[in-house]
Structure formats: C-alpha cells, structure tokens
Write a protein that holds these residues in place. Structure first.
Motif, PDB file in Angstrom:
ATOM      1  N   VAL A 206       0.877  -1.345   0.163  1.00 52.43           N
ATOM      2  CA  VAL A 206       0.088   0.260   0.258  1.00 52.43           C
ATOM      3  C   VAL A 206       0.868   1.373  -0.224  1.00 52.43           C
ATOM      4  O   VAL A 206       0.684   2.569  -0.748  1.00 52.43           O
ATOM      5  N   SER A 207       1.913   0.689   0.857  1.00 51.50           N
ATOM      6  CA  SER A 207       2.879   2.440   0.875  1.00 51.50           C
ATOM      7  C   SER A 207       3.541   2.445  -0.738  1.00 51.50           C
ATOM      8  O   SER A 207       3.776   3.315  -1.450  1.00 51.50           O
ATOM      9  N   GLU A 208       4.276   1.599  -1.091  1.00 54.30           N
ATOM     10  CA  GLU A 208       4.644   1.487  -2.678  1.00 54.30           C
ATOM     11  C   GLU A 208       3.764   1.852  -3.950  1.00 54.30           C
ATOM     12  O   GLU A 208       4.268   2.989  -4.184  1.00 54.30           O
ATOM     13  N   VAL A 209       2.479   1.471  -3.304  1.00 56.78           N
ATOM     14  CA  VAL A 209       1.257   2.148  -4.763  1.00 56.78           C
ATOM     15  C   VAL A 209       1.503   3.644  -3.904  1.00 56.78           C
ATOM     16  O   VAL A 209       1.032   4.387  -4.925  1.00 56.78           O
ATOM     17  N   ILE A 210       1.076   4.152  -2.881  1.00 55.05           N
ATOM     18  CA  ILE A 210       0.833   5.903  -2.668  1.00 55.05           C
ATOM     19  C   ILE A 210       2.054   6.613  -2.950  1.00 55.05           C
ATOM     20  O   ILE A 210       2.473   7.633  -3.227  1.00 55.05           O
ATOM     21  N   SER A 211       3.411   6.098  -2.877  1.00 54.29           N
ATOM     22  CA  SER A 211       4.924   6.870  -3.259  1.00 54.29           C
ATOM     23  C   SER A 211       4.459   6.766  -4.912  1.00 54.29           C
ATOM     24  O   SER A 211       4.736   7.993  -5.125  1.00 54.29           O
ATOM     25  N   ASP A 212       3.920   5.779  -5.267  1.00 54.45           N
ATOM     26  CA  ASP A 212       4.123   6.077  -6.842  1.00 54.45           C
ATOM     27  C   ASP A 212       2.777   6.696  -7.548  1.00 54.45           C
ATOM     28  O   ASP A 212       2.888   7.726  -8.865  1.00 54.45           O
ATOM     29  N   LEU A 213       1.858   7.064  -7.116  1.00 59.69           N
ATOM     30  CA  LEU A 213       0.831   7.863  -7.127  1.00 59.69           C
ATOM     31  C   LEU A 213       1.356   9.767  -6.797  1.00 59.69           C
ATOM     32  O   LEU A 213       0.611  10.925  -7.298  1.00 59.69           O
ATOM     33  N   SER A 214       2.731   9.340  -5.954  1.00 61.30           N
ATOM     34  CA  SER A 214       2.887  10.795  -4.980  1.00 61.30           C
ATOM     35  C   SER A 214       4.198  11.407  -6.299  1.00 61.30           C
ATOM     36  O   SER A 214       4.779  10.584  -7.085  1.00 61.30           O
ATOM     37  N   PRO A 215       4.062  12.768  -6.057  1.00 60.34           N
ATOM     38  CA  PRO A 215       5.048  13.474  -6.812  1.00 60.34           C
ATOM     39  C   PRO A 215       7.111  12.815  -6.208  1.00 60.34           C
ATOM     40  O   PRO A 215       6.704  12.707  -5.247  1.00 60.34           O
ATOM     41  N   GLY A 216       7.530  12.542  -7.195  1.00 61.14           N
ATOM     42  CA  GLY A 216       8.384  12.483  -6.569  1.00 61.14           C
ATOM     43  C   GLY A 216       9.648  14.106  -5.944  1.00 61.14           C
ATOM     44  O   GLY A 216       8.915  15.245  -6.277  1.00 61.14           O
ATOM     45  N   GLU A 217      10.368  13.500  -5.735  1.00 59.44           N
ATOM     46  CA  GLU A 217      11.553  14.538  -5.024  1.00 59.44           C
ATOM     47  C   GLU A 217      11.741  15.846  -6.465  1.00 59.44           C
ATOM     48  O   GLU A 217      11.873  15.640  -7.515  1.00 59.44           O
ATOM     49  N   GLY A 218      11.702  17.028  -6.126  1.00 61.02           N
ATOM     50  CA  GLY A 218      11.944  18.059  -6.482  1.00 61.02           C
ATOM     51  C   GLY A 218      11.266  18.411  -7.661  1.00 61.02           C
ATOM     52  O   GLY A 218      10.530  18.980  -8.972  1.00 61.02           O
ATOM     53  N   GLY A 219       9.665  17.435  -7.389  1.00 60.96           N
ATOM     54  CA  GLY A 219       8.509  17.750  -7.850  1.00 60.96           C
ATOM     55  C   GLY A 219       7.861  17.257  -9.483  1.00 60.96           C
ATOM     56  O   GLY A 219       7.120  17.710  -9.750  1.00 60.96           O
TER      57      GLY A 219
ATOM     58  N   PRO B  77       7.140  14.716 -11.385  1.00 62.39           N
ATOM     59  CA  PRO B  77       6.231  14.075 -11.786  1.00 62.39           C
ATOM     60  C   PRO B  77       6.131  12.700 -11.448  1.00 62.39           C
ATOM     61  O   PRO B  77       6.338  11.491 -10.660  1.00 62.39           O
ATOM     62  N   PRO B  78       4.539  12.210 -10.952  1.00 57.71           N
ATOM     63  CA  PRO B  78       3.743  10.497 -10.539  1.00 57.71           C
ATOM     64  C   PRO B  78       4.974   9.505 -11.090  1.00 57.71           C
ATOM     65  O   PRO B  78       4.174   9.699 -12.221  1.00 57.71           O
ATOM     66  N   LEU B  79       5.256   8.498 -10.606  1.00 59.67           N
ATOM     67  CA  LEU B  79       4.872   7.012 -11.515  1.00 59.67           C
ATOM     68  C   LEU B  79       4.355   7.159 -12.157  1.00 59.67           C
ATOM     69  O   LEU B  79       4.571   6.670 -13.627  1.00 59.67           O
ATOM     70  N   LEU B  80       3.308   6.551 -11.631  1.00 62.86           N
ATOM     71  CA  LEU B  80       2.215   6.276 -12.365  1.00 62.86           C
ATOM     72  C   LEU B  80       1.354   7.889 -12.067  1.00 62.86           C
ATOM     73  O   LEU B  80       0.591   8.586 -11.432  1.00 62.86           O
ATOM     74  N   ALA B  81       1.554   8.387 -13.756  1.00 59.97           N
ATOM     75  CA  ALA B  81       0.916   9.592 -13.556  1.00 59.97           C
ATOM     76  C   ALA B  81      -0.152   8.947 -14.618  1.00 59.97           C
ATOM     77  O   ALA B  81      -1.236  10.151 -14.311  1.00 59.97           O
ATOM     78  N   ASP B  82      -0.407   8.729 -15.284  1.00 65.46           N
ATOM     79  CA  ASP B  82      -2.080   8.189 -16.411  1.00 65.46           C
ATOM     80  C   ASP B  82      -2.225   7.042 -15.861  1.00 65.46           C
ATOM     81  O   ASP B  82      -1.876   6.167 -15.508  1.00 65.46           O
TER      82      ASP B  82
END
Length: 331
Positions: free
Chosen positions: A219-232, A234-239
């Motif tokens: 769950v934490s992994e998915v939440i992280s992938d849906l959130s912006p990365g360092e420095g703003g 784009p999220p890994l899962l952007a689409d």
C-alpha cells in the motif's frame, strides 16, 4: 471530451444510478439553442451525457472502447433515447447558476469527498442495526452495494495507511489529488491479491477485517508511486490508463525490480509482454539511432550526458559478452 471524462471521472457511479433508477427528470441536461445542423451543446450535465453515450454505445463511445459492466434491458435502453433538457438562450443566462452550483453552492463532489460521505453513511447504517449497510447506502445514493463497498474500502484503506506507513503526508496528497486513480488501481485485475484484500468479503465486519490485514508495505509503495517525486517530478504512475499494467508489474518480481531500478513503466511492462531478446534489442537500437540523428550536429556535450552514454555503452558491452559465450561460431 468523452475520452477525457472516461479517464478522469467516475462515470460508473452515474451509470449504476441510471441502471437502478432511470434518468432523474428533475435533473435535466441544460442546453443551448440548436445550431444550423440542429445540434445542441450541453453546457451543464456533461458527465450524465457521457454516461448516456456509453450506455447507448454511441459511435464516439465505441471509438474510445468505453463500456459499463451493466446489463441494461431493451426497455431501459429505449427509455434513455430521449432525456429531459432545459434550453437557455446563451451562456450568460447560465452563468449565475453555474457559478453558484460549482463554486459556492451545490456542486459535484470529488471522488474522495464521495467516498468520505459513503463511509460515514455506512458507519451510521451499522449503528442503526442495518444487516447490509453497503446495500442500504448504495440504494440511498443511487448506486449499489458493490459501488459503495469499493468507495468504503478505498477510503478506509487510506485512513489506515495514515497510521501504518512512514510518510502519512503522501496519504493526504492522494486524498486531495489522486483518489480517483487510487480507486482505479484498487479495481484493477490482480490488485486484491497484491494488496492482500479479501475479494469475497461482503459484510462490514469482514471488509473491516480485510482492510486491517492488508499488506501495507505494498500500500505504501502504491501511494508513493501515485505521489510526486523529489523536486516535484511527476508521479511514477502519472496516467490512470496505466493502472492495470502497473498492478501487473508489481505482481511480477522481475518487472517490479526493473521498475524500481529504472522508474520506467514502459520498460518494466516489456518484461510482462514476454518480448524476445531480438525484439527488445531492435527497439533499443532504433532508440539509439534516433539519438544519434538528433545530436549529430552538436559540437559539445555536458559531463552528465557523457556519463549517461558511457553507462549505456558499458551495459551494451556486458550484454554482448553474455550472448557471445553461447553464440554459434558463425555468428
């Protein structure tokens, strides 16, 4: 526009409401006068219009491949061929109403707001002693038990994650900005098994128990992938359209490892597609040749660019050495 609404709005809930209750006559589409072709522009009610197009499988709906998993009868479909509409003279006449409805007054809730409301209503129904609060609340909001259960699980799973994961701030970001995509991930094939959520849970106690025992590392992994990365970044899962592939990647250890190493969904997906070495080598060759063509007239390159190309060269040499070990002599 139809494709955009399919990707960015939860039209399934409207479809379920129409399936159970028909098109509410007290909520007409608001339209402009007909143009020279006799066509009207819908200026209020586009989500309902898009839902109707999908239900009736208009040419546009067929073109984007949009369907609902609902078995409308011929009688139901015939009743939806014509729906109530209210005509306004121009957009200015509508401006005051729209400003009130969508800014300061009644407006369409976002996906997380809907889920929060549904969750609270389910809790209230439980306190009142309802045997099946999902069904009761589903009927109340114009949906069904499955839809309310989905919203409840999505909302409560995130609320639990606030206590279970290391970065609860990212949970708030999902609530505010990516909740609809979060629901799409949860509904993707294989997501229940991946997150260890019991798909067969039906009663509220069973669903709560399933949420409590979920795999919060994933769950934490998915939440992280849906959130912006360092420095703003784009999220890994952007689409949201990549949700199904994303879940399949996480379920495959090799694809998941490649995703973490590269943060490249397309590359990780290539493992799932079981592409041959020849296919993937040809694809990489085409990309390298495109880079050569793009940069052939440049006189200088940065140290960062040099490092990236050198790493690519080193990796290609290692791959060549691996293949040469067992390649036929004539190769």
């Amino acid at each position: 526009m139809l494709e955009y609404l399919v990707e960015n709005d939860v039209l399934e809930e409207i479809a379920e409401s129409i399936f159970l209750n028909g098109f509410f006559p007290n909520e007409p589409l608001i339209v402009l006068p007909p143009d020279e072709r006799g066509a009207r522009i819908v200026v209020e009610g586009n989500r309902r219009l898009a839902t109707l197009q999908i239900i009736l499988q208009s040419p546009d709906a067929q073109e984007v491949g949009a369907k609902f998993d609902l078995d409308f009868s011929p009688t139901q479909l015939a009743a939806l061929e014509e729906v109530p509409a209210y005509e306004v003279a121009n957009r200015r006449e509508l401006a005051s109403y729209l400003g009130f409805r969508h800014i300061n007054g009644i407006r369409t809730w976002g996906a997380s707001e809907k889920a929060r409301y549904v969750s609270q209503q389910i809790r209230d129904a439980e306190k009142l002693g309802e045997d099946d609060p999902f069904y009761v609340v589903g009927r109340m909001v114009g949906g069904n038990a499955r839809g309310t259960r989905t919203n409840y699980v999505g909302y409560q799973l995130l609320k639990s994650a606030e206590q279970e994961i290391d970065n609860p701030r990212s949970v708030d970001y999902i609530f505010r900005h990516r909740f609809a995509v979060w629901l799409r991930v949860l509904n993707a094939k294989g997501a229940s098994d991946l997150l260890r959520i019991d798909r067969e849970a039906r009663s509220l106690s069973e669903v709560d128990r399933s949420i409590k025992s979920a795999d919060y590392e994933i769950v934490s992994e998915v939440i992280s992938d849906l959130s912006p990365g360092e420095g703003g970044t784009p999220p890994l899962l952007a689409d949201s359209r990549d949700a199904v592939d994303y879940v399949s990647i996480l379920a495959d250890s090799q694809a998941r490892r490649l995703l973490r190493d590269t943060r490249n969904l397309t590359l990780a997906k290539s493992i799932l597609n079981d592409e041959s070495l020849v296919q993937r080598a040809k694809e990489l060759l085409s990309q390298v040749e495109a880079l050569q063509e793009q940069n052939k007239d440049r006189d200088t390159f940065t140290s960062e660019e040099f490092g990236a190309v050198r790493s690519l060269h080193s990796a290609a040499r290692v791959l060549l050495a691996m293949v040469q070990i067992s390649a036929p002599e004539e190769a």
